[in-house]
Scaffold this motif. Structure first.
Motif, PDB file in Angstrom:
ATOM      1  N   GLU A   1       3.903  -3.433   2.303  1.00 21.20           N
ATOM      2  CA  GLU A   1       2.870  -3.952   3.198  1.00 21.20           C
ATOM      3  C   GLU A   1       1.529  -3.251   2.940  1.00 21.20           C
ATOM      4  OE1 GLU A   1       2.257  -5.132   7.853  1.00 21.20           O
ATOM      5  OE2 GLU A   1       3.681  -3.550   7.380  1.00 21.20           O
ATOM      6  N   ILE A   2       1.556  -1.946   2.805  1.00 21.20           N
ATOM      7  CA  ILE A   2       0.324  -1.198   2.524  1.00 21.20           C
ATOM      8  C   ILE A   2      -0.243  -1.616   1.167  1.00 21.20           C
ATOM      9  CG2 ILE A   2      -0.629   1.098   2.038  1.00 21.20           C
ATOM     10  CD1 ILE A   2      -0.186   0.603   5.004  1.00 21.20           C
ATOM     11  N   ARG A   3       0.622  -1.743   0.174  1.00 23.48           N
ATOM     12  CA  ARG A   3       0.147  -2.170  -1.159  1.00 23.48           C
ATOM     13  C   ARG A   3      -0.497  -3.549  -1.097  1.00 23.48           C
ATOM     14  NH1 ARG A   3       4.534   0.921  -2.822  1.00 23.48           N
ATOM     15  NH2 ARG A   3       6.025  -0.773  -2.733  1.00 23.48           N
ATOM     16  N   LEU A   4       0.072  -4.473  -0.319  1.00 23.31           N
ATOM     17  CA  LEU A   4      -0.505  -5.816  -0.170  1.00 23.31           C
ATOM     18  C   LEU A   4      -1.868  -5.756   0.519  1.00 23.31           C
ATOM     19  CD1 LEU A   4       2.579  -7.997   0.819  1.00 23.31           C
ATOM     20  CD2 LEU A   4       1.199  -8.172  -1.255  1.00 23.31           C
ATOM     21  N   ILE A   5      -1.977  -4.926   1.533  1.00 24.34           N
ATOM     22  CA  ILE A   5      -3.247  -4.793   2.250  1.00 24.34           C
ATOM     23  C   ILE A   5      -4.313  -4.216   1.325  1.00 24.34           C
ATOM     24  CG2 ILE A   5      -4.422  -3.539   4.108  1.00 24.34           C
ATOM     25  CD1 ILE A   5      -1.728  -3.821   5.697  1.00 24.34           C
ATOM     26  N   VAL A   6      -3.975  -3.158   0.613  1.00 25.22           N
ATOM     27  CA  VAL A   6      -4.920  -2.533  -0.317  1.00 25.22           C
ATOM     28  C   VAL A   6      -5.317  -3.525  -1.407  1.00 25.22           C
ATOM     29  CG1 VAL A   6      -5.159  -0.722  -2.075  1.00 25.22           C
ATOM     30  CG2 VAL A   6      -4.228  -0.162   0.184  1.00 25.22           C
ATOM     31  N   ALA A   7      -4.353  -4.256  -1.938  1.00 25.43           N
ATOM     32  CA  ALA A   7      -4.660  -5.261  -2.966  1.00 25.43           C
ATOM     33  C   ALA A   7      -5.575  -6.347  -2.399  1.00 25.43           C
ATOM     34  CB  ALA A   7      -3.373  -5.872  -3.518  1.00 25.43           C
TER      35      ALA A   7
ATOM     36  N   LYS B   1       0.703   6.730   5.414  1.00 24.69           N
ATOM     37  CA  LYS B   1       1.838   7.645   5.615  1.00 24.69           C
ATOM     38  C   LYS B   1       3.024   7.242   4.745  1.00 24.69           C
ATOM     39  CE  LYS B   1       0.255   9.927   9.386  1.00 24.69           C
ATOM     40  NZ  LYS B   1      -0.728  10.864   9.001  1.00 24.69           N
ATOM     41  N   ALA B   2       3.202   5.964   4.603  1.00 22.98           N
ATOM     42  CA  ALA B   2       4.334   5.477   3.814  1.00 22.98           C
ATOM     43  C   ALA B   2       3.805   4.562   2.710  1.00 22.98           C
ATOM     44  CB  ALA B   2       5.302   4.696   4.702  1.00 22.98           C
ATOM     45  N   ASP B   3       4.333   4.735   1.539  1.00 20.90           N
ATOM     46  CA  ASP B   3       3.957   3.865   0.420  1.00 20.90           C
ATOM     47  C   ASP B   3       4.859   2.633   0.487  1.00 20.90           C
ATOM     48  OD1 ASP B   3       2.645   3.058  -1.879  1.00 20.90           O
ATOM     49  OD2 ASP B   3       4.116   4.022  -3.181  1.00 20.90           O
ATOM     50  N   SER B   4       4.410   1.649   1.263  1.00 18.63           N
ATOM     51  CA  SER B   4       5.237   0.463   1.484  1.00 18.63           C
ATOM     52  C   SER B   4       4.623  -0.750   0.800  1.00 18.63           C
ATOM     53  CB  SER B   4       5.354   0.195   2.992  1.00 18.63           C
ATOM     54  OG  SER B   4       4.097  -0.200   3.513  1.00 18.63           O
TER      55      SER B   4
ATOM     56  N   ARG C   1     -14.028  -1.851  -1.056  1.00 22.28           N
ATOM     57  CA  ARG C   1     -13.388  -0.977  -2.054  1.00 22.28           C
ATOM     58  C   ARG C   1     -13.139   0.409  -1.478  1.00 22.28           C
ATOM     59  NH1 ARG C   1     -15.429  -4.166  -5.730  1.00 22.28           N
ATOM     60  NH2 ARG C   1     -17.595  -3.550  -5.658  1.00 22.28           N
ATOM     61  N   SER C   2     -14.117   0.933  -0.758  1.00 23.22           N
ATOM     62  CA  SER C   2     -13.952   2.250  -0.137  1.00 23.22           C
ATOM     63  C   SER C   2     -12.851   2.224   0.917  1.00 23.22           C
ATOM     64  CB  SER C   2     -15.272   2.710   0.492  1.00 23.22           C
ATOM     65  OG  SER C   2     -16.229   2.962  -0.498  1.00 23.22           O
ATOM     66  N   ALA C   3     -12.805   1.154   1.687  1.00 22.91           N
ATOM     67  CA  ALA C   3     -11.748   1.027   2.697  1.00 22.91           C
ATOM     68  C   ALA C   3     -10.377   0.987   2.035  1.00 22.91           C
ATOM     69  CB  ALA C   3     -11.977  -0.216   3.549  1.00 22.91           C
ATOM     70  N   ALA C   4     -10.267   0.253   0.942  1.00 25.05           N
ATOM     71  CA  ALA C   4      -8.984   0.183   0.221  1.00 25.05           C
ATOM     72  C   ALA C   4      -8.579   1.562  -0.282  1.00 25.05           C
ATOM     73  CB  ALA C   4      -9.095  -0.799  -0.954  1.00 25.05           C
ATOM     74  N   ARG C   5      -9.535   2.303  -0.819  1.00 26.16           N
ATOM     75  CA  ARG C   5      -9.252   3.647  -1.325  1.00 26.16           C
ATOM     76  C   ARG C   5      -8.774   4.560  -0.195  1.00 26.16           C
ATOM     77  NH1 ARG C   5     -12.304   7.764  -0.844  1.00 26.16           N
ATOM     78  NH2 ARG C   5     -14.202   6.552  -0.529  1.00 26.16           N
ATOM     79  N   LEU C   6      -9.444   4.499   0.946  1.00 30.30           N
ATOM     80  CA  LEU C   6      -9.067   5.350   2.077  1.00 30.30           C
ATOM     81  C   LEU C   6      -7.685   5.001   2.614  1.00 30.30           C
ATOM     82  CD1 LEU C   6     -12.482   5.464   3.937  1.00 30.30           C
ATOM     83  CD2 LEU C   6     -11.349   7.354   2.731  1.00 30.30           C
ATOM     84  N   VAL C   7      -7.409   3.713   2.738  1.00 33.80           N
ATOM     85  CA  VAL C   7      -6.089   3.284   3.217  1.00 33.80           C
ATOM     86  C   VAL C   7      -5.011   3.762   2.248  1.00 33.80           C
ATOM     87  CG1 VAL C   7      -4.600   1.277   3.629  1.00 33.80           C
ATOM     88  CG2 VAL C   7      -6.930   1.329   4.558  1.00 33.80           C
TER      89      VAL C   7
END
Length: 116
Positions: A74-80, A69-72, A58-64
């Motif tokens: 791919e980033i949303r999928l990784i965080v999810a 840098k970009a709200d993409s 959860r902390s890693a997701a929050r930090l990512v």
């Protein structure tokens, strides 16, 4: 509250090596009585691996999410994915109760018949 020290990659590697040592030990077919104390620590409802892993993910997701840098997509999928894995890991904390029930069962089995 003091600032915790920064763990190194070697510290994390040591933690996973210890977990691998437990795994290898279990493959030697030790008695349940010998394994239960290890499981009790491993699956502790407050400080066991499921809780720590879930909080870490959860902390890693929050930090990512904060530092991306970009709200993409791919980033949303990784965080999810990190958040989903965190919830699944945390859900394993219920195994703590199974270990307690096992300890109760095996302690009863070890008692002489007159003591029951």
């Amino acid at each position: 509250m003091p600032t915790p020290s920064t763990p190194s990659a070697d510290d994390v590697a040591q933690a996973t090596a210890t977990l691998a040592q437990v795994q290898n030990y279990l493959h030697t077919d030790p008695s349940v009585a010998d394994v239960l104390p290890l499981l009790a620590v491993l699956l502790d409802q407050d400080t066991g691996v499921p809780i720590l892993l879930g909080d870490t993910l959860r902390s890693a997701a929050r930090l990512v999410a904060q530092e991306a840098k970009a709200d993409s997509d791919e980033i949303r999928l990784i965080v999810a994915g990190l958040r989903e894995a965190a919830q699944e890991a945390t859900d394993w904390h219920v195994l703590h109760w199974d270990v307690q029930r096992l300890q109760s069962q095996f302690s009863q089995a070890a008692d002489p018949p007159d003591a029951r």
